[in-house]
Design a protein around this motif. Structure first.
Motif, PDB file in Angstrom:
ATOM      1  N   ASP A 117       0.956  -1.159   0.053  1.00 31.25           N
ATOM      2  CA  ASP A 117       0.128  -0.132   0.021  1.00 31.25           C
ATOM      3  C   ASP A 117       0.836   1.288   0.026  1.00 31.25           C
ATOM      4  O   ASP A 117       1.470   1.528   0.877  1.00 31.25           O
ATOM      5  CB  ASP A 117      -0.911   0.140   1.234  1.00 31.25           C
ATOM      6  CG  ASP A 117      -1.730   1.116   1.269  1.00 31.25           C
ATOM      7  OD1 ASP A 117      -1.686   2.295   0.758  1.00 31.25           O
ATOM      8  OD2 ASP A 117      -2.880   1.199   1.771  1.00 31.25           O
ATOM      9  N   PRO A 118       0.979   2.029  -1.311  1.00 33.34           N
ATOM     10  CA  PRO A 118       1.900   2.903  -1.208  1.00 33.34           C
ATOM     11  C   PRO A 118       1.761   4.360  -0.095  1.00 33.34           C
ATOM     12  O   PRO A 118       2.609   4.725   0.445  1.00 33.34           O
ATOM     13  CB  PRO A 118       1.888   3.362  -2.628  1.00 33.34           C
ATOM     14  CG  PRO A 118       0.443   2.962  -3.197  1.00 33.34           C
ATOM     15  CD  PRO A 118       0.435   1.809  -2.389  1.00 33.34           C
ATOM     16  N   GLU A 119       0.256   4.405   0.076  1.00 30.54           N
ATOM     17  CA  GLU A 119      -0.062   5.472   0.958  1.00 30.54           C
ATOM     18  C   GLU A 119       0.399   5.238   2.406  1.00 30.54           C
ATOM     19  O   GLU A 119       1.044   5.789   3.221  1.00 30.54           O
ATOM     20  CB  GLU A 119      -1.395   5.630   1.097  1.00 30.54           C
ATOM     21  CG  GLU A 119      -1.893   6.672   2.221  1.00 30.54           C
ATOM     22  CD  GLU A 119      -3.546   6.907   2.541  1.00 30.54           C
ATOM     23  OE1 GLU A 119      -3.831   7.641   2.980  1.00 30.54           O
ATOM     24  OE2 GLU A 119      -4.187   5.831   2.058  1.00 30.54           O
ATOM     25  N   LEU A 120       0.317   3.892   2.881  1.00 30.65           N
ATOM     26  CA  LEU A 120       1.139   3.331   3.958  1.00 30.65           C
ATOM     27  C   LEU A 120       2.424   3.715   4.189  1.00 30.65           C
ATOM     28  O   LEU A 120       3.019   4.187   5.087  1.00 30.65           O
ATOM     29  CB  LEU A 120       0.458   2.356   4.508  1.00 30.65           C
ATOM     30  CG  LEU A 120      -0.994   1.806   4.962  1.00 30.65           C
ATOM     31  CD1 LEU A 120      -1.174   0.511   5.207  1.00 30.65           C
ATOM     32  CD2 LEU A 120      -1.291   2.682   6.137  1.00 30.65           C
ATOM     33  N   VAL A 148       4.248   5.793   2.548  1.00 28.41           N
ATOM     34  CA  VAL A 148       4.585   7.395   2.604  1.00 28.41           C
ATOM     35  C   VAL A 148       4.248   7.567   3.827  1.00 28.41           C
ATOM     36  O   VAL A 148       5.076   8.666   4.302  1.00 28.41           O
ATOM     37  CB  VAL A 148       3.718   7.944   1.388  1.00 28.41           C
ATOM     38  CG1 VAL A 148       3.899   9.384   1.658  1.00 28.41           C
ATOM     39  CG2 VAL A 148       4.047   7.459   0.073  1.00 28.41           C
ATOM     40  N   ARG A 149       3.129   7.619   4.520  1.00 24.26           N
ATOM     41  CA  ARG A 149       2.581   8.252   5.627  1.00 24.26           C
ATOM     42  C   ARG A 149       3.445   7.527   7.194  1.00 24.26           C
ATOM     43  O   ARG A 149       3.542   8.357   7.719  1.00 24.26           O
ATOM     44  CB  ARG A 149       0.971   7.886   5.907  1.00 24.26           C
ATOM     45  CG  ARG A 149       0.238   8.743   4.902  1.00 24.26           C
ATOM     46  CD  ARG A 149      -1.196   8.661   5.419  1.00 24.26           C
ATOM     47  NE  ARG A 149      -2.143   9.378   4.460  1.00 24.26           N
ATOM     48  CZ  ARG A 149      -2.175  10.756   4.506  1.00 24.26           C
ATOM     49  NH1 ARG A 149      -1.594  11.364   5.465  1.00 24.26           N
ATOM     50  NH2 ARG A 149      -3.080  11.346   3.568  1.00 24.26           N
ATOM     51  N   ARG A 150       3.820   6.279   6.721  1.00 22.48           N
ATOM     52  CA  ARG A 150       4.689   5.966   8.009  1.00 22.48           C
ATOM     53  C   ARG A 150       6.067   5.987   7.846  1.00 22.48           C
ATOM     54  O   ARG A 150       6.922   5.412   8.707  1.00 22.48           O
ATOM     55  CB  ARG A 150       4.220   4.420   8.048  1.00 22.48           C
ATOM     56  CG  ARG A 150       2.932   4.260   8.785  1.00 22.48           C
ATOM     57  CD  ARG A 150       2.158   2.686   8.529  1.00 22.48           C
ATOM     58  NE  ARG A 150       2.924   1.698   8.965  1.00 22.48           N
ATOM     59  CZ  ARG A 150       2.919   0.316   8.356  1.00 22.48           C
ATOM     60  NH1 ARG A 150       2.182   0.006   7.657  1.00 22.48           N
ATOM     61  NH2 ARG A 150       3.758  -0.592   8.957  1.00 22.48           N
TER      62      ARG A 150
END
Length: 400
Positions: A323-326, A328-330
């Protein structure tokens, strides 16, 4: 894989007499156990002499250990040219050198020195070597992986001798460290050094919570190294015996990835319990098993600002969900490690020289066979009963 008694008279290849270099004729012909295909017994081939080219070294093998990749090759699970001499984890003693034979630290090599050497032979001049990636050299060849050829018959550790070629990182080792401890240095131990180096370049090991997936040879080695560096290590493996072994190598806790999600022995539950006990969330994950679910677990459970180092995925498999969003955000970093540099091998040898007193490294080689019983050794290694199985050119005092 059938057990095989080798032929009484090995096939003999003539001594080399042509070329530039030093010709070495042995008092007794070297012997190599040669793999010719899946299901076929290894064939004993005699090599009465070798031609050492500038920078080469001839080493008499003291002990070789069987890596998982040797088993995968023998079983046909990976592509390999044949015939070939398997084996790339070994320790031995130098019996012949040239005037251009040097150790990885630049010191001249001498007859009589006890040594280990890298799995890779590198050119030292290509763009990758110049970038500090000699283990990905454009002209790379590897011990135990190449087709047996005229002029380099002794190219793997399943032999009485190995012709160690120029461009190989050779490290002199301590006389007092057991061969069972040193032989795996040139694959398993050095690879773990590379993996921990990749992780610690981003997250310091001291004080970190480290998740290790897979408690085979690499996993327990990583557990010991990370623990010695001040990390709190949680090891995940479905095998109860391997989980117990991880505890013997310093794991603070172990988890069963095959347990139901809500089980207290599952990976997420064990990590949550550690955090409840004031441990930090895992900021380093070392995936050493190559199992697809373990890769997913490492990606899912890594903490904020953490690094996931993938090591075990060396064979094709289905992709995992990322999951690219996770990511990035983590602030997660994913790194891949395959093989190692000469510096990693030198560091592995240094570490083992002190660590074998603290951790039961010598017990990881469960059984040692004489070289003539290499087929039986491979068959046992395929069962994964022991992290490593040994091969000795001369039978030890007691054999398992």
């Amino acid at each position: 894989m059938p057990e095989h008694d080798p032929i009484a008279e090995p096939v003999t290849l003539p001594a080399l007499t042509l070329g530039v270099g030093r010709e070495v004729v042995l008092p007794r012909a070297a012997e190599a156990m040669v793999w010719s295909g899946v299901g076929l017994p290894l064939e004993c081939v005699a090599v009465p002499g070798v031609l050492l080219r500038p920078g080469d070294v001839l080493v008499e093998v003291e002990l070789a250990t069987i890596c998982g990749s040797d088993v995968h090759t023998a079983l046909g699970h990976r592509l390999a040219s044949k015939p070939l001499v398997l084996g790339h984890e070994q320790v031995g003693r130098i019996v012949a050198v040239t005037d251009q034979s040097y150790a990885a630290n630049g010191m001249p090599l001498r007859v009589g020195q006890r040594v280990v050497w890298s799995v890779a032979v590198s050119c030292g001049t290509c763009v990758r070597c110049r970038r500090g990636l000699p283990h990905k050299c454009l002209e790379l060849v590897k011990y135990g992986h190449e087709r047996m050829q005229r002029g380099w018959e002794l190219s793997g550790g399943f032999a009485t001798h190995v012709q160690v070629r120029a461009g190989t990182a050779v490290v002199v080792v301590d006389e007092h460290v057991p061969a069972t401890v040193l032989a795996p240095a040139s694959c398993a131990t050095a690879t773990v050094v590379a993996a921990l180096g990749a992780a610690s370049a981003l997250v310091p090991l001291a004080g970190a919570t480290v998740l290790v997936t897979g408690a085979g040879m690499l996993g327990v080695t990583a557990c010991a190294m990370a623990t010695d560096a001040g990390a709190l290590v949680v090891v995940s493996d479905p095998d109860p015996a391997r989980r117990q072994l991880a505890l013997a190598f310093g794991a603070a806790a172990v988890a069963d990835p095959s347990a139901p999600r809500e089980s207290p022995t599952g990976v997420a539950s064990v990590l949550a319990a550690m955090q409840d006990a004031a441990a930090a969330e895992p900021t380093i994950a070392l995936e050493l098993s190559g199992a697809r679910p373990a890769v997913q677990t490492a990606l899912d459970l890594i903490g904020v600002g953490g690094v996931v180092v993938l090591v075990g995925s060396v064979s094709p498999d289905d992709p995992v969900l990322l999951d690219p969003e996770l990511i990035v955000r983590r602030l997660v970093t994913v790194r891949g490690v395959h093989n190692y540099t000469p510096g990693d091998l030198a560091q592995a040898v240094t570490y083992l020289g002190g660590a074998w007193h603290r951790h039961p490294f010598s017990a990881l080689v469960g059984t040692t066979f004489p070289l003539a019983r290499a087929d039986a050794a491979l068959a046992l290694a395929a069962t994964a009963r022991h992290p490593r199985v040994g091969l000795a050119p001369q039978p030890p005092a007691t054999l398992g």
